[in-house]
Design an enzyme around this catalytic site. Structure first.
Site, short mmCIF file in Angstrom:
data_model
loop_
_atom_site.label_atom_id
_atom_site.label_comp_id
_atom_site.label_asym_id
_atom_site.label_seq_id
_atom_site.Cartn_x
_atom_site.Cartn_y
_atom_site.Cartn_z
CB CYS A 72 -0.86 0.05 1.26
SG CYS A 72 -2.14 -1.20 1.34
CD GLU A 74 -2.39 4.00 2.96
OE1 GLU A 74 -1.89 3.30 2.06
OE2 GLU A 74 -3.60 4.09 3.16
CB CYS A 114 -1.78 1.08 6.18
SG CYS A 114 -1.14 0.51 4.60
N1 THU Z 1 -4.35 0.37 -1.09
C1 THU Z 1 -3.52 1.33 -0.59
O1 THU Z 1 -2.49 1.68 -1.20
N2 THU Z 1 -3.84 1.88 0.59
C2 THU Z 1 -4.95 1.59 1.33
O2 THU Z 1 -5.13 2.12 2.40
C3 THU Z 1 -5.92 0.63 0.82
C4 THU Z 1 -5.54 -0.09 -0.42
C5 THU Z 1 -4.01 -0.24 -2.38
C6 THU Z 1 -3.61 -1.68 -2.31
C7 THU Z 1 -3.96 -2.15 -3.72
O3 THU Z 1 -2.86 -1.84 -4.56
C8 THU Z 1 -5.13 -1.29 -4.11
O4 THU Z 1 -5.11 -0.18 -3.24
C9 THU Z 1 -6.48 -1.98 -4.03
O5 THU Z 1 -6.66 -2.58 -2.80
#
Ligand code: THU
Length: 162
Positions: A72, A74, A114
């Site tokens: 993710c 974050e 996260c």
């Molecule tokens: N994702 C994030 O980068 N941050 C979040 O807080 C939730 C989800 C990303 C992970 C994945 O690449 C995409 O969003 C779909 O879940």
């Protein structure tokens, strides 16, 4: 038996009500989201951290064909800050998403993993990490302390020897 209730303290506002510094940080997160590598979800997340010395550290989600190998936005941002600026406290973290797949109205709320990671660094730096959450609408949520998003988190005390 006793019932207990939790109160989550935060504020909801519109983008035009943000301070210049917060608007700038959110804009950095938004710009960063364009560099997300999200070919599988098309859910482009951007995170921008403001450190106490004013440095901005960016992160975007990085996906992988072996899905769990991705990360993710974050955590990419936080791990980068911890690597490159290990002694600078994180003051504020702005998170947003850019996607055409769905029309999201509520601000993006970080996933459980996260939140756990944000709390690790909040404990490490002994001062609260402020969160600015947004998405594609005008609505913004601000939490002065990331702990608001992780009640009953797993903490270091559990691992202490008695
Ligand atoms: N994702 C994030 O980068 N941050 C979040 O807080 C939730 C989800 C990303 C992970 C994945 O690449 C995409 O969003 C779909 O879940």
């Amino acid at each position: 038996m006793e019932e207990f209730k939790l109160t989550i303290k935060g504020i909801s506002l519109t983008r035009s009500e943000l301070s210049d510094a917060d608007e700038q940080l959110l804009k950095s997160a938004e710009d960063a989201s364009k560099n997300a590598y999200a070919p599988y979800s098309q859910f482009y997340v951007g995170a921008a951290l403001r450190l106490e010395n004013g440095t901005i550290v960016l992160g975007t989600n990085q996906e992988n064909v072996a899905y769990p190998s991705g990360l993710c936005a974050e955590r990419v941002a936080i791990f980068s800050a911890s690597t490159n600026h290990p002694n600078e406290r994180i003051e504020t973290m702005a998170i947003t998403v850019n996607t055409t797949k769905s029309s999201i109205v509520d601000p993006l709320s970080p996933c459980g993993n996260c939140r756990q990671v944000i709390m690790e660094y909040q404990h490490k730096q002994k001062s609260p990490i402020r969160l600015i959450l947004a998405s594609q609408s005008d609505k913004v949520w601000i939490f002065e302390d990331a702990a608001a998003l992780l009640p009953f988190g797993f903490e270091a005390d559990y691992l202490k020897n008695s």
